[in-house]
Design an enzyme around this catalytic site. Structure first.
Site, PDB file in Angstrom:
ATOM      1  N   HIS A  63       0.823  -1.212   0.000  1.00 35.65           N
ATOM      2  CA  HIS A  63       0.000   0.000   0.000  1.00 35.65           C
ATOM      3  C   HIS A  63       0.852   1.256   0.000  1.00 35.65           C
ATOM      4  O   HIS A  63       0.545   2.230  -0.665  1.00 35.65           O
ATOM      5  CB  HIS A  63      -0.967  -0.005   1.192  1.00 35.65           C
ATOM      6  N   LYS A  79     -10.133  -8.448   7.561  1.00 34.16           N
ATOM      7  CA  LYS A  79     -10.826  -8.767   8.816  1.00 34.16           C
ATOM      8  C   LYS A  79     -10.573  -7.628   9.793  1.00 34.16           C
ATOM      9  O   LYS A  79      -9.523  -6.988   9.751  1.00 34.16           O
ATOM     10  CB  LYS A  79     -10.358 -10.110   9.388  1.00 34.16           C
TER      11      LYS A  79
END
Lengths: 278, 185
Positions: B38, B103
């Site tokens: 990222h 999650k």
């Protein structure tokens, strides 16, 4: 004096790293099965997947979780043992590197600033205790980052006592919510010093689910916390349900008159650890 | 709660049919990216460089798989905790990212971005990496190979099981911890 070859330690460590990552301890599997029977809906489905995942991991050799963790070792080395061909630490590092490579386990160790992966999961995190006798016991934990990130250490005031300890733990688990892969096991270290409390907490995680603390007074506190934490309704993977925690394990040690150190070490449901004796 | 069999890429129309709590079985192509990847993606955007994959309609899976053993496309590949990608996600949603898979909780900023740009957050079961890997039929590294497990991989998935955690209407599946029932405010 008993001589143990460093190579024998390495071989055992390599094998236990692979086994720990492929087979959950029986107490964890039994608890999953019991929870699966009790839960409903989405929570039940989570336990179904976890049981199937455990079966698949054992059959295929794929690790239970892609986060094969940093490899933590607690060593109890007899005072009458001499390790030949290297130090215990070197032997464990060598075995861990081999186990993570040969077992196709993920290497998760990196430089804290550059974030560059060390490439071999080294260094192993090794804690050695010298104990009487000529035994050599190794306990290995594969500890994932997600649950470790949700852990905390704090220095409470003695006046805060159990009430303060309990509130800190409950609020920590509530704040962590779905992040650490609940249902979790909560390891709690109470007492010692700033560095001792988290060691107590981590070691507490090794005690099997359902195995009571030898001190009935502590056992009562563990059960009280399990009951309270499971009222939070975070549930498996944060989807709600009866089980937010599988168990709470407390270790205590004497502390300074002025202090009440507290550590909360969160363990995800994939509680991977393995013990061997040489 | 509905069950959706979806294929990639995702369109706004499809995203708007998803409600938190729905089940999704996903088939098609998804891209893996976690912390280090990222950072690289955002650096590429800052430098005005093209991203290594088409972001419009794409799904990013927050995962760092274990190494593929012989004869398998991938090792275990369950989700990692998503909040660490929260600082990067809104910018990617603005460019057309339709879903992230992970999650754990998302920030208010990410939830707002999903409403604004019509996107969803999908949850996979953490700690079930061996099971989830059975739904991956192909995997290849397409960028940042030097990041090892954090490299960007293009995965081909078949009926990958997911839950809609946050939908594009502001709905959320995660429970709010009941501190009141535990005796606290």
């Amino acid at each position: 004096m008993r001589t143990i070859l460093a190579k024998d330690i390495s071989d055992k460590v390599a094998a236990m790293c692979m086994e720990a990552n492929r087979k959950l301890p029986e107490d964890v599997l039994d608890k999953f099965a019991a929870c699966h029977a009790e839960e409903e809906g989405a929570a039940k489905e989570v336990f179904r997947q976890l049981l199937e995942n455990a079966k698949l991991s054992e059959e295929t050799g794929l690790p239970l979780c892609q986060d094969c963790g940093l490899a933590i070792f607690f060593v109890e080395m007899g005072n009458d043992v001499h390790v030949e061909g290297g130090t215990p630490r070197q032997a464990i590092d060598e075995g861990m590197i081999r186990g993570y490579k040969d077992g196709y386990l993920r290497k998760s160790a990196c430089d804290p600033f550059t974030r560059k992966n060390t490439g071999d999961n080294a260094p192993a995190i090794v804690h050695v205790d010298i104990v009487p006798g000529d035994g050599f016991k190794i306990i290995m934990m594969a500890k994932g980052g997600g649950s470790e990130n949700m852990s905390r250490v704090t220095m409470l005031s003695p006046a805060q006592g159990w009430k303060g300890i309990k509130e800190f733990v409950v609020r920590r688990v509530a704040e962590a919510g779905p992040n650490p892969c609940p249902p979790t096991i909560i390891g709690i270290g109470i007492g010692g010093t700033f560095e001792v409390a988290p060691m107590l907490a981590k070691k507490a995680l090794i005690r099997a689910i359902g195995e009571p603390h030898p001190d009935p007074a502590i056992d009562k506190l563990e059960k009280e916390l399990v009951e309270t934490l499971n009222k939070l309704n975070i549930g498996p993977m944060g989807l709600g349900g009866k089980y937010t925690t599988l168990d709470v394990k407390i270790n205590v040690a004497p502390c300074h008159l002025a202090s009440l150190p507290l550590a909360v070490n969160v363990q995800c449901h994939s509680a991977r650890h393995k013990e061997v004796e040489l | 709660m509905a069950t959706h069999n979806l294929t990639t890429p995702l369109t706004d129309e499809v995203v708007m049919t998803l409600k938190s709590g729905d089940m999704v079985f996903l088939t098609g192509t998804i891209y893996t990216a976690r912390d280090a990847a990222h950072k690289r993606l955002i650096e590429a955007l800052d430098a005005g460089s093209p991203l290594p994959f088409e972001i419009k309609g794409a799904l990013i899976y927050y995962v760092g798989p274990s190494p593929a053993p012989p004869g398998r496309p991938i090792g275990s590949c369950g989700p990692t905790t998503s909040y660490r990608m929260d600082t990067f996600a809104p910018r990617l949603h603005a460019l057309g990212l339709k879903a992230s898979i992970g999650k754990g909780k998302r920030s208010d900023e990410v939830k707002a971005a999903m409403q604004k740009y019509k996107a969803v957050y999908l949850g996979a079961t953490g700690g079930a990496g061996a099971l989830l890997s059975q739904c991956v039929t192909e995997a290849k590294v397409i960028a940042y190979e030097e990041l090892g497990p954090e490299a960007i991989r293009e995965l081909t998935v078949e009926k990958f099981p997911l839950l809609v955690i946050n939908d594009a209407y502001g709905g959320e599946l995660y429970t709010t911890p009941r501190l009141d029932l535990a005796g606290y405010e």
